[in-house]
Design a protein around this motif. Structure first.
Motif, short mmCIF file in Angstrom:
data_model
loop_
_atom_site.label_atom_id
_atom_site.label_comp_id
_atom_site.label_asym_id
_atom_site.label_seq_id
_atom_site.Cartn_x
_atom_site.Cartn_y
_atom_site.Cartn_z
N ARG A 69 -54.99 -34.53 7.00
CA ARG A 69 -54.09 -34.89 8.09
C ARG A 69 -52.89 -33.95 8.07
N TYR A 70 -52.59 -33.40 9.23
CA TYR A 70 -51.45 -32.49 9.38
C TYR A 70 -51.47 -31.36 8.34
N GLY A 71 -52.69 -30.90 8.03
CA GLY A 71 -52.84 -29.78 7.13
C GLY A 71 -52.86 -30.14 5.66
N GLN A 72 -52.74 -31.43 5.33
CA GLN A 72 -52.69 -31.84 3.93
C GLN A 72 -53.86 -32.75 3.59
N ILE A 73 -54.49 -32.49 2.46
CA ILE A 73 -55.64 -33.27 2.03
C ILE A 73 -55.22 -34.72 1.76
N GLN A 74 -55.94 -35.67 2.40
CA GLN A 74 -55.68 -37.08 2.21
C GLN A 74 -56.75 -37.74 1.34
N LEU A 85 -52.80 -21.64 3.35
CA LEU A 85 -51.84 -22.74 3.27
C LEU A 85 -51.14 -22.91 4.62
N SER A 86 -51.13 -24.13 5.13
CA SER A 86 -50.37 -24.45 6.33
C SER A 86 -50.23 -25.96 6.37
N GLY A 87 -49.39 -26.46 7.27
CA GLY A 87 -49.22 -27.91 7.37
C GLY A 87 -47.89 -28.28 7.99
N ARG A 88 -47.76 -29.58 8.25
CA ARG A 88 -46.60 -30.06 8.98
C ARG A 88 -45.28 -29.79 8.26
N SER A 89 -45.27 -29.84 6.95
CA SER A 89 -44.00 -29.70 6.23
C SER A 89 -43.56 -28.25 6.06
N PHE A 90 -44.39 -27.29 6.49
CA PHE A 90 -44.02 -25.88 6.33
C PHE A 90 -42.92 -25.50 7.31
N LYS A 91 -41.93 -24.79 6.80
CA LYS A 91 -40.85 -24.26 7.63
C LYS A 91 -40.16 -23.14 6.87
N SER A 92 -39.24 -22.46 7.52
CA SER A 92 -38.50 -21.38 6.86
C SER A 92 -37.02 -21.75 6.76
N ILE A 93 -36.41 -21.28 5.68
CA ILE A 93 -34.97 -21.48 5.46
C ILE A 93 -34.37 -20.12 5.15
N LEU A 150 -61.21 -19.62 1.97
CA LEU A 150 -61.34 -20.98 2.49
C LEU A 150 -60.11 -21.35 3.30
N GLU A 151 -60.35 -22.06 4.41
CA GLU A 151 -59.27 -22.70 5.15
C GLU A 151 -59.64 -24.17 5.33
N ILE A 152 -58.82 -25.05 4.77
CA ILE A 152 -59.06 -26.49 4.86
C ILE A 152 -58.00 -27.06 5.80
N SER A 153 -58.43 -27.36 7.03
CA SER A 153 -57.48 -27.78 8.06
C SER A 153 -57.80 -29.20 8.52
N SER A 154 -57.02 -29.69 9.48
CA SER A 154 -57.17 -31.06 9.94
C SER A 154 -58.46 -31.28 10.73
N SER A 155 -59.04 -30.24 11.25
CA SER A 155 -60.25 -30.40 12.07
C SER A 155 -61.51 -29.89 11.39
N LYS A 156 -61.38 -29.05 10.36
CA LYS A 156 -62.58 -28.45 9.76
C LYS A 156 -62.26 -27.84 8.41
N VAL A 157 -63.34 -27.63 7.66
CA VAL A 157 -63.31 -26.79 6.46
C VAL A 157 -64.13 -25.57 6.79
N ILE A 158 -63.54 -24.41 6.72
CA ILE A 158 -64.25 -23.18 7.06
C ILE A 158 -64.15 -22.21 5.89
N ALA A 202 -47.20 -31.55 -2.54
CA ALA A 202 -48.51 -32.20 -2.51
C ALA A 202 -49.57 -31.33 -1.83
N ILE A 203 -49.17 -30.45 -0.92
CA ILE A 203 -50.15 -29.62 -0.23
C ILE A 203 -50.88 -28.73 -1.23
N GLN A 204 -50.13 -28.03 -2.08
CA GLN A 204 -50.77 -27.18 -3.09
C GLN A 204 -51.45 -28.01 -4.17
N ASN A 205 -50.81 -29.10 -4.60
CA ASN A 205 -51.37 -29.89 -5.69
C ASN A 205 -52.73 -30.48 -5.33
N ASN A 206 -52.86 -31.00 -4.09
CA ASN A 206 -54.13 -31.60 -3.70
C ASN A 206 -55.22 -30.56 -3.49
#
Length: 442
Positions: free
Chosen positions: A45-50, A84-92, A10-18, A167-171
């Motif tokens: 929104r922005y990759g996160q379930i609202q 998993l993807s979304g606005r808050s994802f980044k690398s450190i 499953l990919e749950i994104s801002s434009s579709k669920v596929i 919240a991305i994983q939790n939702n």
């Protein structure tokens, strides 16, 4: 692999669920046999379930249609690999090291301990670590990408910690586990999985950039020397262009049609005064070009943020995502950077048998499924339990007693039309608590 195994993703994104189902054959090759999708508006929104309820309904519809497809029915989807993807994802980036006894052979156990040390790194409290991706190892004084089997008294490594809001994983778990009763086999970082299948080793070793322009986010990953060296998510995508066109007094669906059919990211040499319906072609062009150039300028700037130059990515830029398919977008990026640009394609070792998947933007879904196929040790689908045989009326005096109806599970309690309408009305008048900044739903 002794028998074929079924994989669901499953990919749950801002434009579709596929969603998709594939089969891993005895040879290990992945064949995707069914793909279904439902468009979403503001439930993600922005990759996160609202909106938990709307996302549950969309996902349930996708799963039901998959389960009815030939080659899958009467099997039921019980487990999924989830992107998993979304606005808050980044690398450190983080450096870790371990001292070892003299002449120690580096084993998988030692490498795992080193990664665990990286996963325990300090990050800001609003984020959580999703994964740790190694850039380079050093055994003694020798740099390597394959430390296993080397000898030394010290090992160190630079890892990229992939972090995001909890919240991305939790939702996701609220929808998939709590509401749908699914087993999440693995959470897959979609941009990394996409890079795994969309880029070849030659491109990664010499240096390249993968750009995924989605509906509301654009993800940039940069590879050099065969490894990830930069990961960032930008808070804009193709929907920004669509919403700019809504200034022409159009609803979003119509604005999307104008963008796809008449928009071009490259500014025309002369502005046309011809009309498209009730709009001037020049007005459409002005909106599309202005926002496209802004998006591309921010993408190109990521090279500087990564402390690299165009010379460090001689293999250029690989594009994917629905926003990348806007007319002229590929040419605009090439114009801004002077680098070669190509569109990502599905690799030959993944077979797409379903025409639905061939006709939609399914590269990311295929990447999630391929990641699952490499990890899979059991099926994601199960045959329903066989009904118990009817008791023999001649030999069982209780045979006429009614058996109480079993309690329905969440997947079986499918709301009718008026029930779904009531849910939606309730959602309109009872806001549930998450804004665009991504606070976790309660």
């Amino acid at each position: 692999m002794a028998t074929d195994k079924y994989i669901a993703a499953l990919e749950i994104s801002s434009s579709k669920v596929i969603g998709a189902v594939g089969v891993v054959g005895r040879s290990g090759q992945l064949e995707i046999i069914a793909v279904e999708q439902e468009k979403s508006a503001d439930s993600v929104r922005y990759g996160q379930i609202q909106n938990i309820e709307e996302t549950y309904n969309l996902t349930n519809y996708v799963l039901e249609r998959l389960e009815r497809r030939p080659g899958i029915a009467p099997r039921e989807i019980t487990g999924v690999y989830v992107g998993l993807s979304g606005r808050s994802f980044k690398s450190i980036p983080i450096d870790v090291s371990m001292a070892l006894p003299d002449d120690t052979e580096i084993t998988d156990s030692i490498i795992d301990r080193l990664k665990n040390n990286a996963l325990e790194g300090d990050i800001e409290s609003s984020l959580e670590i999703v994964d740790a991706v190694p850039r380079i190892f050093t055994v003694g004084k020798t740099e390597t990408h394959r430390p296993k089997g080397m000898m030394g008294n010290q090992i160190s490594a630079t890892y990229d910690l992939i972090v995001a809001r909890p919240a991305i994983q939790n939702n996701l778990k609220r929808v998939l586990v709590d509401r749908l009763g699914l087993d999440i086999k693995c959470l897959v970082v979609t941009p990394l999985a996409t890079g795994h299948i969309a880029l070849n080793e030659h491109e990664k070793k010499l240096g390249c950039m993968l750009v995924d322009i989605g509906a509301e986010t654009t993800t940039v990953t940069i590879y050099t020397r065969g490894n990830l060296v930069y990961y960032a998510t930008l808070p804009f995508g193709g929907r920004n262009i669509t919403r700019d066109l809504m200034a022409l007094n159009e609803l979003e669906n119509k604005a999307e049609e104008l963008k796809i059919n008449f928009g071009n990211a490259i500014a025309p040499t002369t502005l046309s005064q011809e009309k498209v319906g009730r709009h001037k072609q020049s007005d459409i062009s002005n909106y599309v070009v202005a926002r496209s150039e802004e998006i591309v300028a921010n993408i190109v700037e990521q090279i500087n943020y990564a402390k690299l130059t165009e010379k460090d990515i001689p293999e250029g830029i690989v594009l994917c995502g629905g926003g990348a398919r806007l007319n002229g977008m590929m040419e605009l990026i090439g114009k801004f950077t002077g680098l070669k640009v190509r569109m990502a394609t599905l690799p030959s070792y993944i077979k797409m048998s379903d025409m639905n998947g061939q006709n939609m933007e399914s590269l990311q879904m295929s990447a999630i499924m391929f990641a699952g196929s490499e990890k899979a040790d059991d099926d994601c689908l199960q045959m329903p339990a066989a009904p118990e045989p009817e008791p023999d009326a001649d030999n069982n005096i209780d045979s006429r007693k009614e058996t109480p109806e079993p309690e329905k599970t969440e997947r079986q309690q499918k709301p009718g039309f008026f029930g779904r309408l009531g849910n939606k009305l309730g959602q309109w008048f009872t806001p549930i608590g998450e804004d665009d900044e991504g606070e976790e739903l309660s």
